[in-house]
Write an enzyme that holds these catalytic residues in place. Structure first.
Site, PDB file in Angstrom:
ATOM      1  N   ALA A  26       0.887  -1.174   0.011  1.00 49.32           N
ATOM      2  CA  ALA A  26       0.015  -0.033  -0.009  1.00 49.32           C
ATOM      3  C   ALA A  26       0.756   1.156  -0.068  1.00 49.32           C
ATOM      4  CB  ALA A  26      -0.909   0.075   1.260  1.00 49.32           C
ATOM      5  N   ASP A  37      18.789  35.070 -30.248  1.00 47.92           N
ATOM      6  CA  ASP A  37      19.111  35.497 -31.411  1.00 47.92           C
ATOM      7  C   ASP A  37      18.025  36.772 -31.940  1.00 47.92           C
ATOM      8  OD1 ASP A  37      21.319  34.374 -31.904  1.00 47.92           O
ATOM      9  OD2 ASP A  37      20.332  32.655 -33.074  1.00 47.92           O
ATOM     10  N   ASP A  75      22.172  28.974 -34.341  1.00 51.82           N
ATOM     11  CA  ASP A  75      22.102  28.420 -35.689  1.00 51.82           C
ATOM     12  C   ASP A  75      23.217  27.994 -36.248  1.00 51.82           C
ATOM     13  OD1 ASP A  75      22.729  30.817 -36.329  1.00 51.82           O
ATOM     14  OD2 ASP A  75      20.794  31.578 -36.968  1.00 51.82           O
ATOM     15  N   ASP A 121      28.098  28.510 -32.936  1.00 53.64           N
ATOM     16  CA  ASP A 121      27.240  28.770 -31.762  1.00 53.64           C
ATOM     17  C   ASP A 121      27.202  27.296 -30.964  1.00 53.64           C
ATOM     18  OD1 ASP A 121      25.762  31.147 -32.262  1.00 53.64           O
ATOM     19  OD2 ASP A 121      24.768  30.371 -33.945  1.00 53.64           O
ATOM     20  N   THR A 141      -7.299   0.057  -8.924  1.00 50.78           N
ATOM     21  CA  THR A 141      -8.410   1.319  -9.365  1.00 50.78           C
ATOM     22  C   THR A 141      -7.605   2.430  -9.419  1.00 50.78           C
ATOM     23  OG1 THR A 141      -8.729   1.506  -7.034  1.00 50.78           O
ATOM     24  CG2 THR A 141     -10.274   0.137  -8.335  1.00 50.78           C
TER      25      THR A 141
HETATM   26  P1  ADP Z   1      22.138  38.102 -36.465  1.00 45.48           P
HETATM   27  O1  ADP Z   1      21.602  36.857 -36.903  1.00 45.48           O
HETATM   28  O2  ADP Z   1      22.168  38.009 -35.127  1.00 45.48           O
HETATM   29  O3  ADP Z   1      21.187  39.163 -37.105  1.00 45.48           O
HETATM   30  P2  ADP Z   1      24.231  37.603 -38.406  1.00 45.48           P
HETATM   31  O4  ADP Z   1      25.529  36.852 -37.774  1.00 45.48           O
HETATM   32  O5  ADP Z   1      23.223  36.908 -39.537  1.00 45.48           O
HETATM   33  O6  ADP Z   1      23.468  38.210 -37.140  1.00 45.48           O
HETATM   34  O7  ADP Z   1      24.825  38.952 -39.132  1.00 45.48           O
HETATM   35  C1  ADP Z   1      25.623  39.842 -38.658  1.00 45.48           C
HETATM   36  C2  ADP Z   1      25.957  40.893 -39.560  1.00 45.48           C
HETATM   37  O8  ADP Z   1      26.558  40.307 -40.857  1.00 45.48           O
HETATM   38  C3  ADP Z   1      24.582  41.731 -40.249  1.00 45.48           C
HETATM   39  O9  ADP Z   1      23.988  42.685 -39.592  1.00 45.48           O
HETATM   40  C4  ADP Z   1      24.896  41.679 -41.698  1.00 45.48           C
HETATM   41  O10 ADP Z   1      25.482  43.185 -41.856  1.00 45.48           O
HETATM   42  C5  ADP Z   1      26.134  40.955 -41.783  1.00 45.48           C
HETATM   43  N1  ADP Z   1      25.710  39.804 -42.840  1.00 45.48           N
HETATM   44  C6  ADP Z   1      24.796  38.952 -42.575  1.00 45.48           C
HETATM   45  N2  ADP Z   1      24.587  38.039 -43.603  1.00 45.48           N
HETATM   46  C7  ADP Z   1      25.627  38.582 -44.347  1.00 45.48           C
HETATM   47  C8  ADP Z   1      25.984  37.759 -46.022  1.00 45.48           C
HETATM   48  N3  ADP Z   1      25.576  36.730 -46.463  1.00 45.48           N
HETATM   49  N4  ADP Z   1      27.085  38.440 -46.421  1.00 45.48           N
HETATM   50  C9  ADP Z   1      27.572  39.621 -45.634  1.00 45.48           C
HETATM   51  N5  ADP Z   1      27.550  40.006 -44.699  1.00 45.48           N
HETATM   52  C10 ADP Z   1      26.185  39.578 -44.105  1.00 45.48           C
HETATM   53 MG    MG Z   2      22.421  34.765 -37.531  1.00 45.06          MG
END
Ligand code: ADP
Ligand code: MG
Length: 934
Positions: free
Chosen positions: A290, A336, A652, A656, A751
């Site tokens: 029990a 983020d 992501d 990270d 039960t």
């Molecule tokens: P979060 O996701 O925190 O906004 P990111 O790491 O994605 O930061 O981006 C940081 C900075 O890098 C952005 O503010 C942008 O100016 C620059 N950035 C983002 N993507 C690209 C890319 N594909 N090519 C060049 N610069 C980029």
């Molecule tokens: Mg980012």
């Protein structure tokens, strides 16, 4: 083994064209039809799970626990001492209990297994000459596919194109230093060191590549090198969560108390009441059974699994049951910004060049607008600076946007940031296809979130190469020394820098995000290959000419406002950690109600130079982190943990991973996240949405409180089960046993189970997110639980059930006559005691559903499973009362209609009294709250 090495060597050393011929494939991959045929032939690319422990074994385990063995032995003792029915009945109950536990375990396992299937990994594979997202399980030998930083390598493959590829092969070799991989062959040192082969189960840490899946008869799936190793390491035991450990401890403690009590009962029965030894043993055993909460662990496991399932419906996949309880304790979320708090629906709204600022119309990833200067449309070919900027963002781009038919969303192969730039180029009217033939791309220095830049190198004309760079302004401008204005290049002055910065500030303070662009032309050298090899991040991204800014909006997710309010009410702190600029970050944070405009913004640079003490002080207040690299998240998370916080952190990218692993709950993005991040995380959001984290936390709190609810429920029947035996003992047998051992077992193992199960699926109680997270060291078996289970519900039930016993006797002449010791009256009296306990439990099941809220508010019929359990209990009681065979086994007799009426009335006052108590409690809490506000 030798053979495998030789095949591998052949894959590495054969010239690419020969390899392609061997694999019956081309540089643009297989046709879909051929791929289907091969899938048929080779099977899916999956690691087949090693045969799990056989179901039979798991089933039998439920009959060999200490509890079960105790019952087997007691049944045996009962039979030996001449009470055959009792022995059989004990065994029967033991079997029912075992089957039920097995069923619960099985359901829990099913729930967790099905989750794993919900998260397919996709690879960009060429099929029918077109790049497509293909579920990695559908890949076959001969498939040509792309890899980039963050991808898990899905098959063993040979590289046919590669830029700065670094692969983490630790899953194969245990070696954590990344290996460089390239197209040229180099045997390397040791196993898996061939420079141009990549292996399933490893991950790409940096760079981009195209590869062809190699094909021996058994190249994919279980037969990849990783498959072989995985087979060896699969037999790992899942570890128990702190909650399960606490339950184990709890069960052991209670069991010890129960056994102690049982011993006292045993000895007292023999010496006090002069009971025969065998009967005393069974009597004591009833007490032990029990008190031991045997159903607790499987019920808890099932309830955790159900919680995980409910979370999955709310877009949060947990990899492991352990995380459910941690979620409920979460005190800080590091989130983020882009895509989590915002929609990731990037649209370029403005373009700024030193000479002009343009606006861009249209929304979404569709070519539905135009570029305007002073309200008038302007096309490609009118303004030299604008043209150059458009070319830069179109060339320096790895993303494809696939327009969709009808109302479906366009498909993006790449990132939303770059997709918005693709759409911008389309709006300008430029023919990107034609341009990419005229200015072919020679090399790429991929984007990474640390340097926040990306560069591509193109053939400009026969004598010149052009370097195209885009990135965040603060990380790009320091590498510029000239500026282009109206087609003319001149040195970059302090005034220019100020003008650029002013423009950027204006947009950033509106919460807009910017990408800066720059370029440089270099004369082509005779040895172009060597020249390209020499153009690295350090040498290429320098002495650039600044061109302009592309400014994009990314609206907050609509559900974010409510989610943030909920967190604040629940005393959960949210810290934005973004790679974006300080101004953009703060503007968004204030707009969505995350912080006030007094919040402190700390940049990555400052964070690096901050001492632990200063950081702790800063973290105690309102704070936003901007322009941080993913690696720096680790410092934030670990410092918060040192401060005693339970931290959930999102991420992501590849970098990270350390922070995700460090966090108590690592949260990876399911849509935009890399495989590496998903691998490191505890929870994956299938919609990348911050609100889903909050929903999961709420669910985590609910599961914990539900576990407490059924703990109260299961324990509260202990007292009414024990009191009759105590009466019998203390009266030295003058009061005949009001509840037989068999009846105790019936309640405890029969039960009681079903309603307990229902309590596990009770919905979140209103107000569960209005109180602070529970403390990590708070015990499941809190004072409230003990008080409720024993001193409140348990005591009331004891009085009512013992009362029923005496009442039946009274109807038959007690106290003028003595209490019946056998015969019809005795059977009916004990039967009513049993029935009264069951009906008290019905009330308890209802009462346990909420802690302080009214059950009516939670919905009287909202929990179908509890009602089902109640109906089941009544059905079982009826079965025991009316089936002659069971009557004999369980010492029961037929209940009369008046008995049922009496029983049906029992739960009503119990329920109402408890509703009253809850109401008083609510009033008390409300009064307290007012105090706090004052
Ligand atoms: P979060 O996701 O925190 O906004 P990111 O790491 O994605 O930061 O981006 C940081 C900075 O890098 C952005 O503010 C942008 O100016 C620059 N950035 C983002 N993507 C690209 C890319 N594909 N090519 C060049 N610069 C980029
Ligand atoms: Mg980012």
């Amino acid at each position: 083994m030798k053979n495998e090495k030789e095949t591998r060597r052949k894959f590495a050393t054969d010239p690419v064209p020969d390899l392609m011929t061997d694999l019956h494939t081309t540089s643009t991959g297989l046709t879909q039809k051929e791929a289907d045929d091969r899938l048929e032939k080779y099977g899916e690319n999956v690691i087949t799970r090693e045969k799990q422990q056989s179901q039979l074994l798991i089933f039998l385990k439920n009959f060999t626990s200490v509890m079960a063995i105790l019952l087997w032995v007691s049944g045996f003792v009962a039979i030996l001492s001449g009470t055959l029915e009792l022995g059989i009945a004990i065994w029967l109950v033991n079997i029912i209990n075992g089957v039920f536990s097995y069923w619960q375990e099985h359901e829990a396992q099913k729930a967790t297994d099905s989750l794993m299937k919900m998260l397919p990994a996709y690879t960009q594979v060429y099929r029918d000459g077109k790049l497509q997202q293909i579920n990695a399980t559908k890949m076959v030998p001969g498939d040509v596919f792309n890899l980039q930083a963050g991808n898990a390598v899905p098959v063993d493959a040979r590289l046919i194109k590669a830029t700065s590829v670094q692969v983490d092969q630790s899953a194969l070799t245990g070696e954590s230093v990344p290996e460089s991989k390239k197209v040229a062959f180099d045997a390397g040192q040791g196993e898996f060191a061939e420079s141009n082969l990549v292996y399933a189960g490893t991950t790409v840490g940096a760079g981009t590549a195209t590869a062809v899946a190699t094909a021996v008869a058994f190249a994919t799936g279980m037969n990849t090198e990783f498959g072989r190793i995985a087979a060896l390491t699969q037999q790992q035991k899942p570890s128990l969560s702190p909650l399960q450990l606490e339950l184990n401890r709890l069960t052991k403690q209670i069991s010890l108390i129960a056994i102690g009590l049982g011993l006292v009962f045993f000895v007292s029965a023999i010496f006090f009441v002069h009971y025969p030894v065998a009967q005393s043993f069974i009597f004591a055993l009833g007490m032990i059974v029990a008190f031991i909460p045997e159903g607790l662990l499987p019920t808890v496991t099932l309830s955790l699994a159900q919680g995980v399932q409910r979370m999955a419906k709310k877009h949060a996949l947990l990899k492991d049951l352990n995380s459910v309880e941690t979620l409920g304790e979460t005190t800080v979320i590091c989130s983020d910004k882009t895509g989590t708090l915002t929609q990731n629906q990037m649209t370029v709204d403005h373009i700024w060049t030193p000479a002009h600022s343009f606006t861009v119309t249209g929304q979404d990833f569709v070519n539905n607008g135009e570029i305007q200067l002073d309200g008038k449309p302007i096309k490609y070919g009118t303004d030299a600076d604008l043209d150059l900027l458009i070319r830069l963002v179109a060339f320096n781009n790895d993303t494809e946007v696939e327009p969709s038919k009808g109302s479906a969303r366009p498909k993006i192969l790449g990132t939303p940031t770059e997709a918005s730039l693709v759409i911008l180029a389309q709006k300008s009217g430029i023919d990107t296809k034609a341009y990419s033939i005229t200015y072919p791309r020679l090399k790429e220095l991929p984007f990474d979130s640390d340097r926040k830049r990306m560069t591509t190198i193109h053939q400009h004309d026969d004598h010149t190469l052009s370097i195209c760079t885009k990135g965040s302004l603060s990380d790009l401008l320091p590498h510029c020394d000239t500026i282009q204005e109206n087609g003319k290049v001149r040195p970059l002055t302090e005034d220019d820098k100020k003008a650029i910065d002013d423009a950027n500030r204006k947009y950033a303070s509106l919460g807009l995000r910017s990408i800066a662009t720059a370029y440089r032309e270099v004369p082509q050298e005779t040895d172009k290959e060597k020249q390209l090899d020499g153009l690295t991040i350090d040498t290429a991204e320098t002495n650039l000419t600044f061109v302009g800014l592309a400014i994009m909006s990314d609206p907050p997710r609509p559900e974010i406002y409510e989610a943030i309010k909920k967190c604040h009410r629940a005393s959960i702190k949210i810290i934005m950690v973004t790679g974006d600029s300080s101004l953009t970050a703060k503007s968004v944070a204030v707009k969505i109600g995350l912080t006030s405009d007094k919040a402190r913004v700390v940049t990555g640079g400052e964070l690096d130079s901050m001492s632990k003490e200063d950081l702790k002080k800063a973290l105690a207040g309102e704070i936003i982190f901007a322009r941080v690299a993913p690696e720096q998240k680790y410092k934030i998370v670990s410092t918060l943990q040192e401060m005693g916080e339970i931290v959930a952190s999102t991420g992501d990218g590849v970098n990270d991973a350390p922070a995700l692993k460090k966090a108590d709950i690592g949260v990876a993005m399911g849509v935009t996240g890399t495989d590496v991040a998903k691998d490191a995380a505890d929870m994956i959001l299938t919609d990348d949405n911050f609100a889903s984290i909050v929903a999961a936390i709420e669910e985590g709190r609910t599961v914990y409180s539900n576990i407490q609810k059924f703990l109260i429920y299961i324990l509260n029947s202990n007292l009414p089960e024990a009191v009759p035996s105590a009466l019998f003992l203390f009266s030295r047998g003058a009061i005949p046993l009001p509840l037989t051992v068999m009846q105790i077992l019936t309640v405890d193992l029969g039960t009681d189970m079903m309603p307990a199960l229902g309590l596990g699926s009770e919905k979140a109680e209103p107000g569960i997110m209005d109180k602070p997270p529970r403390a990590r060291d708070a015990h499941l078996m809190s004072k409230t639980v003990l008080w409720k289970a024993f001193a409140w519900y348990g005591l009331i039930a004891s009085i009512i059930s013992s009362g029923a016993y005496f009442f039946v006797n009274h109807l038959n002449g007690w106290p003028l006559k003595g209490l019946a010791t056998s015969g019809n009256t005795y059977v009916m009296a004990t039967n009513m005691t049993l029935a009264a306990i069951i009906f008290c439990q019905i009330a308890a099941a209802m009462n346990c559903r909420t802690e302080n809220a009214s059950v009516f508010k939670a919905g009287l019929f909202a929990n179908k499973l509890v009602w089902f359990g109640i109906v089941f209990e009544i059905f079982l009681l009826a079965l025991l009362s009316y089936t002659p065979f069971l009557q004999e086994l369980f010492h029961t007799g037929p209940l009369a209609p008046t008995d049922w009426i009496f029983l049906a009335i029992i739960p009503i006052p119990l329920f109402l009294i408890e509703e009253g108590r809850k109401w008083l409690n609510r009033c008390r809490l409300a009064a307290k709250k007012v105090d706090v506000v004052d």
